[in-house]
Design an enzyme around this catalytic site. Structure first.
Site: not given
Lengths: 284, 284, 284, 284
Positions: B123, B142, B144, B212
């Site tokens: 990613e 980024h 979760h 996500h």
């Protein structure tokens, strides 16, 4: 070798459920060769103030961080024991890192008595104005308590769920900075803001700050910290009780008043536990 | 013996509420005989990049893992300080394990400049496309985030509960990969997906990803990590406020803008705390 | 001294965010004088089974206990690698304490091949009957997952919230022991009960057990543990999403199928992290 | 050196997921030079009482504190094994700090048999009156269980969610001190209050106390502690199940009765785990 063992004794490693930390500290002390000096009782860094009071501020700051009631922000202060127009508070740093050496003296306008270049908390006016308005208050704690923040932004009042947070039965008003000051940066960064907050606190033990956190006050550091901790606990339990649905059977004001007297009797039992947990983190 | 003590000093064991870890590391260092080399400041592994920036990426990755904002997945990147068309990001491994030696350099098409056989994150296009679209952004995180995921799958917008997550008052849009790309494996695994995500982010600081997680951006690694942390905290507190029932009194956009300026002033206070917690885990 | 250092090396203390534990173990090893024997790779205690498979069972049991997915109860098993009609499972003890030496071999009727007086789990029939019914399954994990238990007693189905628990998008049926067996002690303590449970599982990866817990299955121990962990995470996040009110946008079955393929690619990234956390607890 | 190793053996450091603590203790023991005396089995401090029973009280007090079921308050007691009209309970201190040396003997009017100046718990009448009313009860645990407190102030009854807290299927009545005694300080501080509480308990295993906490009783200390732990776990899971909406499928009384019999069979499995976690904290 004899020196090392003595140093370790001083740190009171004898009984604690966080012995790991303590022992680890013992190892550091042993290995670093700084054992003897660092393990001594420090000479008090604020003139005319007993080391025990500074110790309470340090233990209180760190235990609230340990419980997550404080994160990197928030502060614990005490009125100066011999000069009621002064108070004691750490220089600007995370509460988990506060030591007695970090504690400074302020007057009730929020001016540092002897700054020596140290940076100070923007929100010291929370403390100065409450000490001005409430002669009975000897300690003030400000937190961004995660349990409490939801109660600062709803119309649901925080109420006493059980006997330890019984001081909430007298009420915990919410201060909304926007009401009198419009759109701000949310901080109590001057005397006018502090005064307004102190007025909302009134004669209570706790005041909630909309979109910010809360302040607890008490006749001692230990009790102000106790109240900060149990205000957070109570808020979380009240949220759960409300989620179950139906009416909640809170403590009455009468029960709250009676139960709070017991808190003063049992306070040292929990403080001793908290102190034992924190002491190992203080050995340099 | 002198060598050992020096090594330990370098690790700054002097004050931390996670002293146990630190001391434990000290023991490992002592016993393993690798103290001197591993405790030295590492020579920077990416040409032309200051070690302090790599340190920020490492501390940021590990503190978010420590808080549970990241588990085994997620990543922290920084724009290259002298080449704005490149960025820095770890090779593919769990964020809790990232060291400066794991950090690689990429161009804005997501190509590794000098892969040397290292595996890269699927990613990385989240990062490359945001750096392309937003010249002001110097760091991308980024996660979760467990607090945030519920807000990625409902119609309830994430809004600013208090002053630390004030950057949310400007809005936190939700990107649904299914809208333009149909049924996928949910990952941002190419430039087209990354570009779409960057468009939804727009000029904001946070974008949520349906089913996500989220992405936070900022002018520095420290601030992007701060935003990732407080986005998670805010989401959890907002859930609790909503569960209390009734209207929630969020920060206004005006309050958010003013309060966010204070975050830049106090950022180092919490970063120093976080760094002190993580440093001991870095000694090999 | 040389011996000690070698022993510590074997334990791979070089990088972990739980270095404290590890170092502490190193100290025990050092002090106890049993370093060399205990830190060696153990000879495999089950004939014909590679030590790596036993290691997976041990790491899986302990990491799930570490995350609170397991408490004092629950178990992780693997199909025998060369004899598909046998499986491997610990003797009856808390999962946090399982070592390779505790692992026993069973046939598909739940009989121990060589009990040697060891006590066995009452619920081994969960495992034996699933291995009978599902030739593709190489590992079975049974937990009293605290996130999942609420979903075992309501009509709200557990559904995939995000990409890591994507295997839930295919459905997670609930088995109610009372339906066919009336009032029991709730345990799967014989083959008939295990067979009924396996039938409800069908071709899925997860089956919920009413008033009890859940079972996850997979083509490897690592993946069965991964699924047990993310089933618990998913359940907690789904509860939070539902509490926000309104419709929840779950992963579609098509998204789930595609996303689950990625899980097999990234599995080792999180497993390596988990193994690094658990290894130190294994040194005797 | 031989002495040191022996001391460490006694502490059973061989397998635990909290080895860090243990090892840390080993270090303290080693460094402090008090190893041999403190690691020995203590001579029993209460005449005629086996050290194993005192050990159960100590382990039970500390594990409940470790789980957060107890904080600085609450207590675990046992009926005297040879004199059924006496019981054993710590002097007044935080449960996380209780050692065998702190345990005192009381008669069923709550009088200390040999106080020797030690302070006693205000609420010892919870215990004395239950031992009077329930000859089958051999142990009583009183907590301010955070999971349970919400159930003490609503009309939603606590019910059995799964098989481990199956003892709740028989019912868990709520005692409201205000009903017969008006506005009090909420504490069970005399025999009349204790008697009223014992009457509400009746023949059950658990009684909830409005705005206060709960009491669990059992035929052994281990089982009373097990029930205190699982009452807290059950309450949290029931809250989550209710929040999902719709009807909850609780264990029937018949299932509860059968499942509770299994708890007696598997009790030692979880107790051994708990004991292993707590033992290291006991080495002085």
């Amino acid at each position: 070798m004899i020196k090392i063992c003595r140093a370790i004794w001083v740190m009171r490693f004898d009984a604690s459920d966080r012995l790991a930390r303590l022992a680890a500290v013992a190892v550091v002390v042993l290995l670093s060769g700084v054992a003897e000096t660092s393990a001594q009782t420090p000479s008090t860094p604020v003139a005319g103030v007993d080391a025990a009071l500074l110790d309470d501020i340090v233990i209180g700051s760190r235990i609230l961080a340990d419980f997550g009631v404080l994160d990197g922000f928030g502060h614990v202060s005490a009125r100066h024991p011999t000069n009621p127009n002064h108070f004691l508070m750490a220089r600007s740093l995370a509460p988990a890192l506060v030591t007695a050496d970090d504690i400074m003296e302020f007057d009730l306008d929020g001016n540092a008595v002897d700054a020596r270049g140290r940076t100070v908390f923007l929100e010291r006016f929370i403390h100065s104005e409450i000490y001005k308005a409430r002669p009975d208050v000897m300690s003030v704690v400000h937190t961004h308590s995660p349990g409490v923040i939801p109660f600062t932004v709803t119309k649901v009042p925080l109420r006493a769920m059980f006997h330890n947070p019984s001081f909430l039965a007298a009420g915990a008003p919410v201060w909304d900075i926007r009401k009198d000051f419009g759109e701000t940066n949310m901080l109590v960064s001057d005397s006018a803001l502090g005064k307004s907050l102190a007025q909302t606190l009134g004669d209570k033990s706790v005041v909630l700050m909309r979109g910010h956190g809360d302040v607890t006050v008490a006749p001692s550091v230990k009790m102000a910290v106790f109240r900060a901790y149990y205000t957070d606990v109570n808020a979380k339990l009240q949220s759960q009780a409300i989620a179950l649905g139906g009416e909640v059977n809170y403590l009455t004001p009468g029960e709250g008043e009676k139960a709070d007297k017991v808190n003063f009797i049992v306070l040292d039992r929990i403080w001793n536990l908290w102190r034992m947990r924190i002491l190992p983190t203080l050995a340099k």
